[in-house]
Write an enzyme that holds these catalytic residues in place. Sequence first.
Site, PDB file in Angstrom:
ATOM      1  N   ASN A   1      24.917 -23.030 -51.130  1.00 44.75           N
ATOM      2  CA  ASN A   1      23.577 -22.609 -51.523  1.00 44.75           C
ATOM      3  C   ASN A   1      23.041 -21.454 -50.696  1.00 44.75           C
ATOM      4  O   ASN A   1      22.082 -20.793 -51.096  1.00 44.75           O
ATOM      5  CB  ASN A   1      22.603 -23.796 -51.416  1.00 44.75           C
ATOM      6  CG  ASN A   1      22.635 -24.437 -50.045  1.00 44.75           C
ATOM      7  OD1 ASN A   1      23.658 -24.989 -49.633  1.00 44.75           O
ATOM      8  ND2 ASN A   1      21.528 -24.390 -49.330  1.00 44.75           N
TER       9      ASN A   1
ATOM     10  N   CYS B   1      15.123 -26.273 -48.300  1.00 43.84           N
ATOM     11  CA  CYS B   1      14.863 -27.519 -47.580  1.00 43.84           C
ATOM     12  C   CYS B   1      14.749 -27.297 -46.080  1.00 43.84           C
ATOM     13  O   CYS B   1      14.246 -28.142 -45.355  1.00 43.84           O
ATOM     14  CB  CYS B   1      15.969 -28.531 -47.857  1.00 43.84           C
ATOM     15  SG  CYS B   1      16.089 -28.995 -49.590  1.00 43.84           S
TER      16      CYS B   1
END
Length: 383
Positions: free
Chosen positions: A152, A326
């Site tokens: 990611n 995150c």
Amino acid sequence: MTAYLDAAATTRMDPRVAEVVLHWMTEDWGNAGSRTHGWGTRAKRAVQQAREQLARQIGVSSAELIFTSGATESNNIALLGLAPHGERQGRRHIITSAIEHKAVIEPLEHLVSRGFEVDFISPGSSGRVSVEAIQEHLRDDTLLVSLMHVNNETGVIQPVAELADHLRGTATYLHVDAAQGFGKLTEDLRGPIDLISISGHKIGAPKGVGALVIRRRGRDTVPLTPLMYGGGQERKLRPGTLPVPLVAGLAKAAEIFENEHADWWAATAGFRARLVHALRKTQVRFNGDQEHVVPHILNVSFDGVDAEALIVQIKELVAVSTGSACTSASYTPSHVLRGMGLPDNIAANGLRLSWFPDQANELDVDELAAEIAEFQAGTAFLG
């Protein structure tokens, strides 16, 4: 207008998807578990059609796919749900990589506290884990290998299809976090991968919906234990009322992505080529193996530049992040870049640029490169 280059964090919901979601919220609002009237029947049919469509795209039966709230929940069901089987069998060894998303790392850290042993393999500076490195760590008591499909932060593609072929003849299960790869490289997921986590909002679907593929091995299914109880929905692995609008939206987004994939890939790759060409006019480092990357994610570090300061400098031109949504608020060196063995001055200052063509094309890449080069020059002068 500021260009949006944070698509790896989330994407704009496709208007065609929003139309489908709105329909199932305001017109056919029935509960898919209600069997005594038309609203419930239509909702149940919509869920089944969505399940069949997604299953077909990945090459499994509809019975091998359950809906969840997203890839994080799917990861937890897969990893924590398999643990009781490992405990019963005396197989408490797990292999993963040092560059996984926190939605994989943290459940595995929890399993360590329960007596499991986890090997975190470093991929080296390429950011690509080798199948050979995983094979070297395999043991008789290896319960599971968990390897992400597409990183990611760097966009580097992991060899999950090749790994699946190697593991299929063993007792070791394979879990793949495909949050960034589903829709873009779906062909990789059609091989014999036991567990696949899918996210909707990375492909223009609503936030809050995803899926877990639980592929059978012949007549045997992966022996998962549910994490929650109450209702028995989704093969008793994910109880609760199904969010029919979100499920229908996920299916519509996946359908659009499948039908328009070639155009999306070409436009995304074209923008990448222009962006890379422009950034080469700066003092830049491209992080990760650029021969094995998806076209819509680029991780860069600029010599002598603090990433957070640069983001502030260019915020009127482009919206970017330092890494995973995150963890990007923590202002700590990227665990992904650190896991690749990169020094802290690079790991702490990596920028992730990620895009979908309809929003990225608003950006003047030459203007962005000039702004960065000027900022670098000013930083060097002050230094």
